[in-house]
Design a protein around this motif. Sequence first.
Motif, short mmCIF file in Angstrom:
data_model
loop_
_atom_site.label_atom_id
_atom_site.label_comp_id
_atom_site.label_asym_id
_atom_site.label_seq_id
_atom_site.Cartn_x
_atom_site.Cartn_y
_atom_site.Cartn_z
N HIS A 247 -11.41 12.17 -15.49
CA HIS A 247 -11.14 11.16 -14.43
C HIS A 247 -10.45 9.92 -14.99
O HIS A 247 -9.45 9.47 -14.43
CB HIS A 247 -12.46 10.78 -13.76
CG HIS A 247 -12.31 9.70 -12.73
ND1 HIS A 247 -11.83 9.95 -11.46
CD2 HIS A 247 -12.59 8.37 -12.78
CE1 HIS A 247 -11.81 8.83 -10.77
NE2 HIS A 247 -12.27 7.85 -11.54
N PHE A 248 -10.98 9.38 -16.07
CA PHE A 248 -10.43 8.14 -16.61
C PHE A 248 -9.22 8.44 -17.50
O PHE A 248 -9.01 9.58 -17.95
CB PHE A 248 -11.49 7.39 -17.40
CG PHE A 248 -12.65 6.92 -16.56
CD1 PHE A 248 -12.53 5.82 -15.74
CD2 PHE A 248 -13.86 7.61 -16.58
CE1 PHE A 248 -13.59 5.39 -14.95
CE2 PHE A 248 -14.93 7.19 -15.81
CZ PHE A 248 -14.79 6.08 -14.99
N THR A 249 -8.44 7.43 -17.74
CA THR A 249 -7.24 7.56 -18.56
C THR A 249 -7.28 6.52 -19.68
O THR A 249 -8.23 5.74 -19.78
CB THR A 249 -5.97 7.37 -17.70
OG1 THR A 249 -6.03 6.08 -17.07
CG2 THR A 249 -5.86 8.45 -16.64
N GLY A 250 -6.24 6.51 -20.49
CA GLY A 250 -6.11 5.49 -21.53
C GLY A 250 -7.06 5.72 -22.69
O GLY A 250 -7.37 6.85 -23.07
N TRP A 251 -7.56 4.60 -23.24
CA TRP A 251 -8.39 4.70 -24.43
C TRP A 251 -9.72 5.38 -24.15
O TRP A 251 -10.32 6.00 -25.04
CB TRP A 251 -8.62 3.31 -25.02
CG TRP A 251 -9.45 2.41 -24.16
CD1 TRP A 251 -9.02 1.54 -23.21
CD2 TRP A 251 -10.88 2.30 -24.18
NE1 TRP A 251 -10.08 0.91 -22.62
CE2 TRP A 251 -11.24 1.34 -23.21
CE3 TRP A 251 -11.89 2.92 -24.93
CZ2 TRP A 251 -12.56 0.99 -22.95
CZ3 TRP A 251 -13.21 2.57 -24.68
CH2 TRP A 251 -13.54 1.62 -23.70
N THR A 252 -10.23 5.26 -22.91
CA THR A 252 -11.49 5.92 -22.57
C THR A 252 -11.35 7.43 -22.69
O THR A 252 -12.21 8.11 -23.30
CB THR A 252 -11.92 5.55 -21.14
OG1 THR A 252 -12.03 4.13 -21.04
CG2 THR A 252 -13.25 6.20 -20.78
N GLN A 253 -10.30 7.97 -22.11
CA GLN A 253 -10.07 9.41 -22.21
C GLN A 253 -9.84 9.85 -23.64
O GLN A 253 -10.37 10.87 -24.09
CB GLN A 253 -8.87 9.80 -21.34
CG GLN A 253 -8.61 11.29 -21.31
CD GLN A 253 -7.34 11.63 -20.55
OE1 GLN A 253 -6.24 11.30 -21.00
NE2 GLN A 253 -7.48 12.27 -19.40
N ALA A 254 -9.04 9.07 -24.39
CA ALA A 254 -8.75 9.43 -25.78
C ALA A 254 -10.01 9.43 -26.62
O ALA A 254 -10.24 10.34 -27.44
CB ALA A 254 -7.72 8.45 -26.35
N SER A 255 -10.89 8.43 -26.43
CA SER A 255 -12.13 8.36 -27.22
C SER A 255 -13.05 9.53 -26.90
O SER A 255 -13.62 10.17 -27.81
CB SER A 255 -12.84 7.04 -26.94
OG SER A 255 -12.01 5.94 -27.26
N LEU A 256 -13.19 9.84 -25.60
CA LEU A 256 -14.07 10.95 -25.21
C LEU A 256 -13.54 12.28 -25.72
O LEU A 256 -14.32 13.14 -26.15
CB LEU A 256 -14.21 10.98 -23.69
CG LEU A 256 -14.98 9.82 -23.05
CD1 LEU A 256 -14.94 9.91 -21.54
CD2 LEU A 256 -16.43 9.82 -23.53
N MET A 257 -12.22 12.47 -25.69
CA MET A 257 -11.65 13.73 -26.17
C MET A 257 -11.86 13.91 -27.66
O MET A 257 -12.09 15.01 -28.14
CB MET A 257 -10.17 13.79 -25.83
CG MET A 257 -9.87 13.97 -24.35
SD MET A 257 -10.70 15.44 -23.67
CE MET A 257 -9.98 16.73 -24.68
N ARG A 258 -11.78 12.80 -28.42
CA ARG A 258 -12.03 12.91 -29.86
C ARG A 258 -13.49 13.27 -30.14
O ARG A 258 -13.79 14.03 -31.07
CB ARG A 258 -11.67 11.60 -30.55
CG ARG A 258 -10.22 11.20 -30.44
CD ARG A 258 -9.24 12.14 -31.13
NE ARG A 258 -9.01 13.39 -30.38
CZ ARG A 258 -8.20 13.46 -29.32
NH1 ARG A 258 -7.55 12.39 -28.88
NH2 ARG A 258 -8.00 14.61 -28.71
#
Length: 307
Positions: free
Chosen positions: A129-140
């Motif tokens: 749902h979220f984009t940007g650094w939130t999505q990048a952090s969760l994916m890592r």
Amino acid sequence: MSAPSEQGIHPPAANINVAAARRRQRAGEVWREFCANRSGLIGLIILVVVFGLALLAPVLAPQDTLDVTKITAGQNEPPSWANPLGTDPAGRSVLAMLIWGARVSLLVGFSATAVSMVIGTVVGMAAGHFTGWTQASLMRIIDFFLVVPGLVLAIVLSSIIGPGVATIIIAIGITSWAGTARVVRSQTLTVESRAYIERSWALGATNAHIIKKHVLPAVMPLVLANTTLTVGSAVIAESTLSFLGLGDPSSISWGSMLKMALDTGAATGGFWWYVLSPGLAIVGVVLCFTLVGRALESVINPTLRGR
């Protein structure tokens, strides 16, 4: 001023009744489609029998039958009419131990799966749902838990926290959610690409509204199907950790039975019934969960029915 019409007063209740009727109709359709899958239905019936035996353990095999001080049977007796699955090196009935072991193994399997599903669903929806650094952090974070061997990480956590049933539940739950998060994220991206989501944004919907009203109902059927598959993996993980001595020494599980069989040399001593019984129980229950999970997948995803 004229009184409001009856039709204008009750539409919300009428809408609720219609929605409830549709849910009941859909549930009936899902059940009929599931029953059409013979392997899934057989797996479900066997699981219901196993659950019933586990719940009735105090009635079918009272605790006195496992009390070493009150046992009259001989040690390592082969299967007989008195003990259909033989006895262990302490003279306890293997059948009684198997029934009591089902309680711990299934408890750990379902509890660890619940922890895994909650974490995986929440993180997966947030990552989609979220984009940007939130999505990048969760994916890592998801990638980290996918790369690190779950069993090794569970062993480390169990060693740090200390042996016990709660420890195994926490260790399995924390290390097995990444796969679910990946699946939920993919479904979340699919849902949020639809036109009605864009209309909701245009009407001023918040992130919480989009996730609660649109994304969560869409991913729950997929999570349910994935849950039945994850329970089987959790049962195997519990048996492995108990076999390695990280379970509760005072409780009996199928994994601890295999560990006791190894420690007492049951396999090399020819006491095959003490090794074979818990092994077949683990394989059978995991197979049944897999059959039920595959059947649910075929019901939820019609493209799988023809395969």
